[in-house]
Scaffold this motif. Structure first.
Motif, PDB file in Angstrom:
ATOM      1  N   VAL A 136      45.049  41.669  29.875  1.00 44.60           N
ATOM      2  CA  VAL A 136      44.721  42.029  31.261  1.00 44.60           C
ATOM      3  C   VAL A 136      45.270  43.415  31.598  1.00 44.60           C
ATOM      4  O   VAL A 136      44.557  44.258  32.174  1.00 44.60           O
ATOM      5  CB  VAL A 136      45.269  40.968  32.233  1.00 44.60           C
ATOM      6  CG1 VAL A 136      45.325  41.517  33.664  1.00 44.60           C
ATOM      7  CG2 VAL A 136      44.400  39.721  32.195  1.00 44.60           C
ATOM      8  N   LEU A 137      46.527  43.662  31.246  1.00 45.25           N
ATOM      9  CA  LEU A 137      47.117  44.970  31.508  1.00 45.25           C
ATOM     10  C   LEU A 137      46.375  46.072  30.756  1.00 45.25           C
ATOM     11  O   LEU A 137      46.101  47.140  31.315  1.00 45.25           O
ATOM     12  CB  LEU A 137      48.597  44.963  31.103  1.00 45.25           C
ATOM     13  CG  LEU A 137      49.540  44.135  31.984  1.00 45.25           C
ATOM     14  CD1 LEU A 137      50.915  44.023  31.327  1.00 45.25           C
ATOM     15  CD2 LEU A 137      49.661  44.741  33.376  1.00 45.25           C
ATOM     16  N   ALA A 138      46.037  45.807  29.507  1.00 46.55           N
ATOM     17  CA  ALA A 138      45.334  46.814  28.709  1.00 46.55           C
ATOM     18  C   ALA A 138      43.970  47.142  29.307  1.00 46.55           C
ATOM     19  O   ALA A 138      43.593  48.317  29.433  1.00 46.55           O
ATOM     20  CB  ALA A 138      45.180  46.319  27.268  1.00 46.55           C
ATOM     21  N   LEU A 139      43.225  46.112  29.705  1.00 45.72           N
ATOM     22  CA  LEU A 139      41.886  46.337  30.257  1.00 45.72           C
ATOM     23  C   LEU A 139      41.955  47.045  31.609  1.00 45.72           C
ATOM     24  O   LEU A 139      41.160  47.960  31.876  1.00 45.72           O
ATOM     25  CB  LEU A 139      41.153  45.005  30.390  1.00 45.72           C
ATOM     26  CG  LEU A 139      40.660  44.373  29.086  1.00 45.72           C
ATOM     27  CD1 LEU A 139      40.122  42.968  29.330  1.00 45.72           C
ATOM     28  CD2 LEU A 139      39.573  45.253  28.454  1.00 45.72           C
ATOM     29  N   CYS A 140      42.875  46.625  32.461  1.00 37.14           N
ATOM     30  CA  CYS A 140      42.988  47.240  33.786  1.00 37.14           C
ATOM     31  C   CYS A 140      43.392  48.711  33.682  1.00 37.14           C
ATOM     32  O   CYS A 140      42.805  49.577  34.343  1.00 37.14           O
ATOM     33  CB  CYS A 140      43.995  46.481  34.645  1.00 37.14           C
ATOM     34  SG  CYS A 140      43.409  44.886  35.248  1.00 37.14           S
ATOM     35  N   THR A 166      37.555  53.390  42.952  1.00 36.05           N
ATOM     36  CA  THR A 166      37.437  52.278  42.006  1.00 36.05           C
ATOM     37  C   THR A 166      38.734  52.094  41.225  1.00 36.05           C
ATOM     38  O   THR A 166      39.216  50.966  41.039  1.00 36.05           O
ATOM     39  CB  THR A 166      36.273  52.527  41.029  1.00 36.05           C
ATOM     40  OG1 THR A 166      35.047  52.612  41.769  1.00 36.05           O
ATOM     41  CG2 THR A 166      36.172  51.411  39.996  1.00 36.05           C
ATOM     42  N   ALA A 167      39.311  53.203  40.765  1.00 34.22           N
ATOM     43  CA  ALA A 167      40.600  53.133  40.074  1.00 34.22           C
ATOM     44  C   ALA A 167      41.679  52.565  40.992  1.00 34.22           C
ATOM     45  O   ALA A 167      42.508  51.740  40.574  1.00 34.22           O
ATOM     46  CB  ALA A 167      41.005  54.518  39.575  1.00 34.22           C
ATOM     47  N   THR A 236      36.712  41.865  44.014  1.00 32.78           N
ATOM     48  CA  THR A 236      36.079  41.391  42.782  1.00 32.78           C
ATOM     49  C   THR A 236      37.087  41.283  41.638  1.00 32.78           C
ATOM     50  O   THR A 236      37.153  40.264  40.939  1.00 32.78           O
ATOM     51  CB  THR A 236      34.936  42.329  42.379  1.00 32.78           C
ATOM     52  OG1 THR A 236      33.981  42.400  43.447  1.00 32.78           O
ATOM     53  CG2 THR A 236      34.236  41.840  41.120  1.00 32.78           C
ATOM     54  N   VAL A 237      37.866  42.342  41.443  1.00 30.00           N
ATOM     55  CA  VAL A 237      38.842  42.333  40.353  1.00 30.00           C
ATOM     56  C   VAL A 237      39.916  41.279  40.603  1.00 30.00           C
ATOM     57  O   VAL A 237      40.364  40.591  39.668  1.00 30.00           O
ATOM     58  CB  VAL A 237      39.469  43.729  40.170  1.00 30.00           C
ATOM     59  CG1 VAL A 237      40.551  43.706  39.096  1.00 30.00           C
ATOM     60  CG2 VAL A 237      38.398  44.740  39.805  1.00 30.00           C
ATOM     61  N   SER A 238      40.323  41.104  41.850  1.00 34.76           N
ATOM     62  CA  SER A 238      41.332  40.090  42.171  1.00 34.76           C
ATOM     63  C   SER A 238      40.821  38.690  41.855  1.00 34.76           C
ATOM     64  O   SER A 238      41.572  37.839  41.353  1.00 34.76           O
ATOM     65  CB  SER A 238      41.713  40.178  43.653  1.00 34.76           C
ATOM     66  OG  SER A 238      42.371  41.388  43.928  1.00 34.76           O
TER      67      SER A 238
END
Length: 285
Positions: A136-140, A166-167, A236-238
Motif C-alpha cells: 500500500v505504501l509503495a503504490l501510494c 490528485t497527489a 475513492t482512495v480512502s
C-alpha cells in the motif's frame, strides 16, 4: 459509535472548509514559486495561519471520527467540505447563492447520502499487518510521485492543478489510514503505544507532504481543476485503503447501482459548484 463517527467527520469537514478557504486566499497572494519557497512565503501571511488552524482542528475531529468508525465511512464525509466552504464564502461576499448553486449543493449531499446508505461501510479493525502496509505504501507513494511528475511547469494550469491535487488526495487518504492505525494504538496501549508506533510518525510525514502538495495545487491553477480531483480522489482512495488494509466491507451486488448513481451525483455537484463559484476561496479574508 457510528453516530459519533459521522458527527466528528462532519465537524472535521466544516473545519477543513475553513482551513482550505483561508489557505486558498493565502496561496493566491503568492505570485510565483513552489515547494519550500512557497511554504516560506505563506507562513508570513495571517490568512495562512487561520487556514492551518482550521486544518489542525479538522485533523483532531478526523482522528476522533476514525476511532469510532471505519475509514470507508469517515473519509467520504469530508466531501461535505466543499458545500461548507461555499456556505462560508457566500455571506462574506454579501451575495446570494444562485438556484443553480443550491441545486449543486443538493445533488452533492444527496449523492453522498445515497452512496453511504447503499454501501453501508462497516468494519472494526484499526490495525493491518506489514504484509498489507508495504504494498500500500509503495503504490501510494509511486502514484503521488507520478502525479507530481505530470505536473511539470510546462503543463497547462488546469493539468498542473489537477495533477497536484490528485497527489494531495492520495496523501490525504494515506494520512487518514495511518492516523486510524495510530489512534487505534493510542486507544489500546495509551500514550506509550502511540509514541512508539511507526504509523504515528508516518501520518505526520504524510500529512505534511499532502499539505505542501495542496498548497502548490491551489497556486498552480483554478479551483475547478483542483477541487474535484482533491475531493473525489480522497474519498475513492480512502475507500480502497479501508477495504485493503482494515478489511472493511461495503455492499455489492445490486447495491452497486444506487452507489454508482450517488457517485455520479457527487461528481456533478462538485464540478458544478466549482463552476458556479469559481473564486470561492479567494474572497475569504
Amino acid at each position: 459509535m457510528t453516530v459519533l463517527a459521522v458527527l466528528f467527520a462532519v465537524l472535521g469537514a466544516a473545519s477543513n472548509a475553513v482551513g482550505t478557504a483561508f489557505q486558498r486566499k493565502a496561496a493566491a497572494t503568492v505570485p510565483r514559486g513552489g515547494g519550500l519557497r512557497l511554504l516560506r512565503a505563506l507562513v508570513r501571511r495571517p490568512a495562512w495561519a487561520v487556514g492551518v488552524a482550521g486544518v489542525v482542528g479538522a485533523a483532531i475531529f478526523q482522528a476522533l471520527a476514525l476511532v469510532n468508525g471505519p475509514l470507508a465511512l469517515v473519509q467520504p464525509l469530508f466531501i461535505l467540505e466543499l458545500p461548507f466552504a461555499l456556505l462560508l464564502a457566500v455571506p462574506l461576499l454579501h451575495r446570494r447563492l444562485s438556484a443553480d448553486g443550491w441545486r449543486a449543493v443538493a445533488a452533492l449531499v444527496a449523492g453522498l447520502a445515497l452512496v453511504l446508505l447503499s454501501a453501508a461501510p462497516s468494519g472494526t479493525r484499526d490495525q493491518a499487518p506489514m504484509t498489507h502496509w508495504i504494498p500500500v505504501l509503495a503504490l501510494c507513494l509511486a502514484a503521488m510521485a507520478a502525479a507530481v511528475a505530470v505536473a511539470r511547469p510546462t503543463r497547462s494550469p488546469l493539468v498542473r492543478a489537477a495533477a497536484l491535487a490528485t497527489a494531495a488526495a492520495i496523501g490525504n487518504a494515506l494520512t487518514a489510514a495511518l492516523m486510524k492505525s495510530a489512534t487505534g494504538r493510542l486507544a489500546d496501549a495509551g500514550l506509550p503505544g502511540f509514541l512508539t508506533a511507526w504509523q504515528t510518525y508516518g501520518f505526520a510525514l504524510a500529512g505534511v507532504c499532502a499539505l505542501l502538495l495542496l498548497e502548490n495545487a491551489l497556486q498552480a491553477g483554478p479551483l475547478v481543476a483542483s477541487q474535484p480531483a482533491l475531493t473525489i480522489g480522497d474519498a475513492t482512495v480512502s475507500l480502497l485503503l479501508g477495504i485493503t488494509l482494515f478489511d472493511e466491507h461495503v455492499r455489492t451486488g445490486w447495491w452497486l447501482l444506487p452507489e454508482a448513481a450517488g457517485a455520479l451525483l457527487i461528481v456533478w455537484g462538485v464540478v458544478r459548484l466549482t463552476r458556479v463559484v469559481p473564486h470561492l476561496a479567494d474572497a475569504v479574508g
